[in-house]
Motif scaffolding. Sequence first.
Motif, PDB file in Angstrom:
ATOM      1  N   PHE A 555       0.897  -0.937   0.492  1.00 16.43           N
ATOM      2  CA  PHE A 555      -0.309  -0.267  -0.119  1.00 16.43           C
ATOM      3  C   PHE A 555       0.804   1.632   0.623  1.00 16.43           C
ATOM      4  CE2 PHE A 555      -1.999   3.351   2.039  1.00 16.43           C
ATOM      5  CZ  PHE A 555      -3.482   3.542   1.081  1.00 16.43           C
ATOM      6  N   ALA A 556       1.973   1.564   0.436  1.00 15.58           N
ATOM      7  CA  ALA A 556       2.604   2.710   0.351  1.00 15.58           C
ATOM      8  C   ALA A 556       3.957   2.677  -0.191  1.00 15.58           C
ATOM      9  CB  ALA A 556       3.743   2.457   1.941  1.00 15.58           C
ATOM     10  N   TRP A 557       4.041   1.835  -1.052  1.00 12.82           N
ATOM     11  CA  TRP A 557       4.941   1.677  -2.539  1.00 12.82           C
ATOM     12  C   TRP A 557       4.130   1.541  -3.093  1.00 12.82           C
ATOM     13  CZ3 TRP A 557       7.827  -3.617  -3.864  1.00 12.82           C
ATOM     14  CH2 TRP A 557       8.596  -2.458  -5.088  1.00 12.82           C
ATOM     15  N   ALA A 558       2.651   2.018  -3.615  1.00  8.34           N
ATOM     16  CA  ALA A 558       2.047   2.470  -4.310  1.00  8.34           C
ATOM     17  C   ALA A 558       1.396   3.646  -4.233  1.00  8.34           C
ATOM     18  CB  ALA A 558       0.228   1.548  -4.162  1.00  8.34           C
ATOM     19  N   SER A 559       1.296   4.008  -2.674  1.00  9.58           N
ATOM     20  CA  SER A 559       1.282   5.440  -2.503  1.00  9.58           C
ATOM     21  C   SER A 559       2.129   6.332  -3.044  1.00  9.58           C
ATOM     22  CB  SER A 559       0.725   5.815  -1.206  1.00  9.58           C
ATOM     23  OG  SER A 559      -0.260   5.312  -0.209  1.00  9.58           O
ATOM     24  N   ARG A 560       3.920   5.959  -2.821  1.00 14.98           N
ATOM     25  CA  ARG A 560       4.714   6.712  -3.389  1.00 14.98           C
ATOM     26  C   ARG A 560       4.956   6.474  -4.403  1.00 14.98           C
ATOM     27  NH1 ARG A 560       7.103   3.435   1.076  1.00 14.98           N
ATOM     28  NH2 ARG A 560       7.743   1.884  -0.127  1.00 14.98           N
ATOM     29  N   ALA A 561       4.560   5.616  -5.664  1.00 17.80           N
ATOM     30  CA  ALA A 561       4.872   5.487  -7.165  1.00 17.80           C
ATOM     31  C   ALA A 561       4.000   6.724  -8.058  1.00 17.80           C
ATOM     32  CB  ALA A 561       4.278   4.534  -6.979  1.00 17.80           C
ATOM     33  N   GLN A 562       2.142   7.058  -6.979  1.00 15.58           N
ATOM     34  CA  GLN A 562       1.106   7.845  -7.439  1.00 15.58           C
ATOM     35  C   GLN A 562       1.858   8.810  -6.828  1.00 15.58           C
ATOM     36  OE1 GLN A 562      -2.174   4.324  -6.083  1.00 15.58           O
ATOM     37  NE2 GLN A 562      -2.150   5.803  -5.574  1.00 15.58           N
ATOM     38  N   ARG A 563       2.193   9.150  -5.657  1.00 18.51           N
ATOM     39  CA  ARG A 563       2.755  10.806  -5.695  1.00 18.51           C
ATOM     40  C   ARG A 563       4.303  10.967  -6.662  1.00 18.51           C
ATOM     41  NH1 ARG A 563       6.206  10.637  -0.557  1.00 18.51           N
ATOM     42  NH2 ARG A 563       7.580   9.978  -1.748  1.00 18.51           N
ATOM     43  N   GLU A 564       4.810  10.015  -6.880  1.00 21.03           N
ATOM     44  CA  GLU A 564       6.138  10.567  -7.812  1.00 21.03           C
ATOM     45  C   GLU A 564       5.663  10.423  -9.216  1.00 21.03           C
ATOM     46  OE1 GLU A 564       9.034   8.174  -6.437  1.00 21.03           O
ATOM     47  OE2 GLU A 564       9.020   8.545  -4.178  1.00 21.03           O
ATOM     48  N   PHE A 565       4.366   9.311  -9.865  1.00 16.54           N
ATOM     49  CA  PHE A 565       4.771   9.654 -11.364  1.00 16.54           C
ATOM     50  C   PHE A 565       3.303   9.920 -11.867  1.00 16.54           C
ATOM     51  CE2 PHE A 565       8.029   6.202  -9.394  1.00 16.54           C
ATOM     52  CZ  PHE A 565       8.954   6.784 -10.945  1.00 16.54           C
ATOM     53  N   THR A 566       2.170   9.202 -11.082  1.00 14.91           N
ATOM     54  CA  THR A 566       0.845  10.285 -11.560  1.00 14.91           C
ATOM     55  C   THR A 566      -0.054  11.239 -10.805  1.00 14.91           C
ATOM     56  OG1 THR A 566      -0.125   8.470  -9.070  1.00 14.91           O
ATOM     57  CG2 THR A 566       0.194   8.156 -11.933  1.00 14.91           C
ATOM     58  N   GLY A 567       0.981  11.624  -9.380  1.00  9.43           N
ATOM     59  CA  GLY A 567       0.067  12.484  -8.526  1.00  9.43           C
ATOM     60  C   GLY A 567      -1.642  12.463  -8.768  1.00  9.43           C
ATOM     61  N   THR A 568      -1.820  10.820  -8.318  1.00  7.97           N
ATOM     62  CA  THR A 568      -3.413  10.899  -7.917  1.00  7.97           C
ATOM     63  C   THR A 568      -2.922   9.749  -7.530  1.00  7.97           C
ATOM     64  OG1 THR A 568      -3.708   8.818  -9.630  1.00  7.97           O
ATOM     65  CG2 THR A 568      -4.016  10.968 -10.410  1.00  7.97           C
ATOM     66  N   SER A 569      -4.096   9.019  -6.963  1.00  7.75           N
ATOM     67  CA  SER A 569      -4.873   8.315  -5.322  1.00  7.75           C
ATOM     68  C   SER A 569      -5.154   7.122  -5.749  1.00  7.75           C
ATOM     69  CB  SER A 569      -4.677   8.449  -3.985  1.00  7.75           C
ATOM     70  OG  SER A 569      -6.278   9.162  -4.237  1.00  7.75           O
ATOM     71  N   GLY A 570      -5.876   6.669  -7.230  1.00  5.77           N
ATOM     72  CA  GLY A 570      -6.558   5.682  -7.763  1.00  5.77           C
ATOM     73  C   GLY A 570      -6.463   4.078  -7.143  1.00  5.77           C
ATOM     74  N   VAL A 571      -4.973   3.895  -7.663  1.00  4.53           N
ATOM     75  CA  VAL A 571      -5.055   2.829  -7.262  1.00  4.53           C
ATOM     76  C   VAL A 571      -4.876   1.812  -6.229  1.00  4.53           C
ATOM     77  CG1 VAL A 571      -2.842   0.896  -6.985  1.00  4.53           C
ATOM     78  CG2 VAL A 571      -2.836   2.216  -9.203  1.00  4.53           C
ATOM     79  N   ASN A 572      -4.561   2.782  -4.601  1.00  5.85           N
ATOM     80  CA  ASN A 572      -4.981   2.152  -3.523  1.00  5.85           C
ATOM     81  C   ASN A 572      -6.840   2.402  -3.302  1.00  5.85           C
ATOM     82  OD1 ASN A 572      -2.530   1.127  -2.074  1.00  5.85           O
ATOM     83  ND2 ASN A 572      -1.533   3.370  -1.941  1.00  5.85           N
ATOM     84  N   ASP A 573      -7.214   3.478  -3.495  1.00  7.35           N
ATOM     85  CA  ASP A 573      -8.487   4.046  -3.229  1.00  7.35           C
ATOM     86  C   ASP A 573      -9.644   2.754  -4.001  1.00  7.35           C
ATOM     87  OD1 ASP A 573      -7.931   5.647  -2.319  1.00  7.35           O
ATOM     88  OD2 ASP A 573      -8.727   7.320  -3.614  1.00  7.35           O
ATOM     89  N   GLU A 574      -8.682   2.475  -5.493  1.00  5.85           N
ATOM     90  CA  GLU A 574      -9.452   0.698  -5.706  1.00  5.85           C
ATOM     91  C   GLU A 574      -9.514  -0.184  -4.887  1.00  5.85           C
ATOM     92  OE1 GLU A 574     -11.775   1.062  -7.925  1.00  5.85           O
ATOM     93  OE2 GLU A 574     -11.878   2.968  -7.836  1.00  5.85           O
ATOM     94  N   MET A 575      -8.151  -0.571  -4.349  1.00  7.95           N
ATOM     95  CA  MET A 575      -7.513  -1.952  -4.268  1.00  7.95           C
ATOM     96  C   MET A 575      -8.784  -1.394  -2.681  1.00  7.95           C
ATOM     97  SD  MET A 575      -5.771  -3.673  -5.483  1.00  7.95           S
ATOM     98  CE  MET A 575      -4.822  -5.145  -3.658  1.00  7.95           C
TER      99      MET A 575
END
Length: 602
Positions: A555-575
């Motif tokens: 979850f934290a890894w996905a959050s970091r990736a989203q913050r650094e590359f997409t600026g969104t929080s979609g993956v974890n919200d969907e999970m």
Amino acid sequence: GKATFMLGDWPTCQDLTAFSIAGYEEVSKQTIDAAKVDIDVRAIGMLLEIEAYDAAANVYKYGGVYKDANQGFSSIQSFASSPARSVKGKELKGLYSDAVANEIVLEAFDEESSIFQDVSNFQRRIMVEASTVAITLHIYAIDSLFWADELCDTNGSDAVKAWDTAVAALVGWTEGPEDGGSSDNGVLFYNIAQYLCKKAGKCNMANDSEVNRSLISRLQEGKRQLLSKDCVGAYTQAMEIEKLLQTVLVDTVAFFAKQIVDDKLDTESIVMGFIFAEALAPIFDTVDKGASSVIRQNLGSFPNDNLMKDGMTAVFVALRSFVNREAIDCALLTAPICQYTANTNTVPVIADNNGFLPGTGTNEDPSPSKNQNDASSLLGGAYTSTTNVETIIKLTDKITMIANAETADVARAYYTQSEDGISLKSLSTSIKWEEISKTNPLYVLYMYGFWNSDMGDSDGDGYSNKLFDDKPLLPFGDTIVVDEMEKESGFDAKLTAETISLVNVWMAITSELYKAVTFCRDGATNTDRNPIDDAAAFWFGSQTDTTVTTGSSLFAWASRAQREFTGTSGVNDEMIKMLSSLQDSYASCKTATGDQRKDTAL
């Protein structure tokens, strides 16, 4: 910051025209005036040491050079005794009974105090300075940060003023305007982090604390986000800053615990240990009362004739629990807390020549297991399992330990450490072909890819021993992890931890999800296991806060990736949504008929 802990003489005079604080730029004169709170803290301490109790009390009650025109305070006591304004500030202040820091300070001003009757003036000074910094200014800063965020949408100017006030309360005027702070001044949180890194020899190449680098960076980013009305972003920065302050508190308690063990007559460390334990324990209570009580029993009373009665190991193990539960980055700690394992007495965990944990003759964790049917709350209540998944959750903590391991041997011990038959290694090595070939087609595709790669032993004529890298193909994940751990270029703790997360933990999630489909289809749902809960535990791990991006969970890894590359929080919200939905679907399988089960499984 300087390399002496808080105490010192009058600060060096500095250029009052430079409106920046330790590299944090573009602050107002009002903020500079608020930053001079550290001069008042120093003045109070020095006056106490020369027995000028009334003079010290006057500076505390009525103010010296400190003035917070932004928020209407004129003395340290004025904000110490005022209610917090933000929701978060009120929560934090509410944890401390009866304004404890204010009471400690006022007691120290009383020459006839029964509590301080056998205390030196030097200890009175330490008591006042440390409690003001660790508790009063800590609350003041956190309240200011979150009050700034609450003002973000409606009053941007006041929001920035409140944010800058937090900078003033954490760094102070005596650190000076230059990036990295002063080399011989400082008294606030910023100075504490600098002192700890220098004592441990763990400062960065610029001889600065990594905590301070992160602190200033997040303070600057939060201010930019306030100015651009990115209120969610500013809130995230405030949460991360709060975590950094907790990191300093934990590290400081550990430092003085060791100092006391080394010398129980060290009067400075005795008082410092007490104050910082008082600062940490109320926060600690909210996440682990049992471990918090260990801190209180060993450090949290004054005077105390039996300091550190349970020994350093017990205190460090308790602190490790807090680090785990709050997802504190072990890389930012200067004390070796992360070489300890929470809730066990085996410290540090290093395997013997047979790969066993010391003193056990086995690699089974001696901690008692819980009832498999006990429910577990994941991600701070975002997902509630129907079965006990604590053993899986603990795997995330082991990955954190591996990420901070100093040697491959330490990493290997955590990798192989088993509880209830589960270890990070067994996620790969316990896989059976008869089961995986029928449940997880993705795993089989990976097997084929590795078998058919340059390191596989696929044969054009059809002959093969089903090997990958000269080892059995089925547990390919373990092969990759071991190769990474033992590579010729040397051990890399962080890369080893990431490899485990990717090839073992991530694949375990896919296997659990496919098992849920198989169990539902075949009517095997009425067991103690719930594969959806297991998958959720593998994804969320020990993470408790949705806004925190540090830690070793996926979850934290996905959050970091989203913050650094997409600026969104979609993956974890969907999970979160999908795992909850799958949990409901899996539950419906328990009462479904054969055809209904097949439809649900699809």
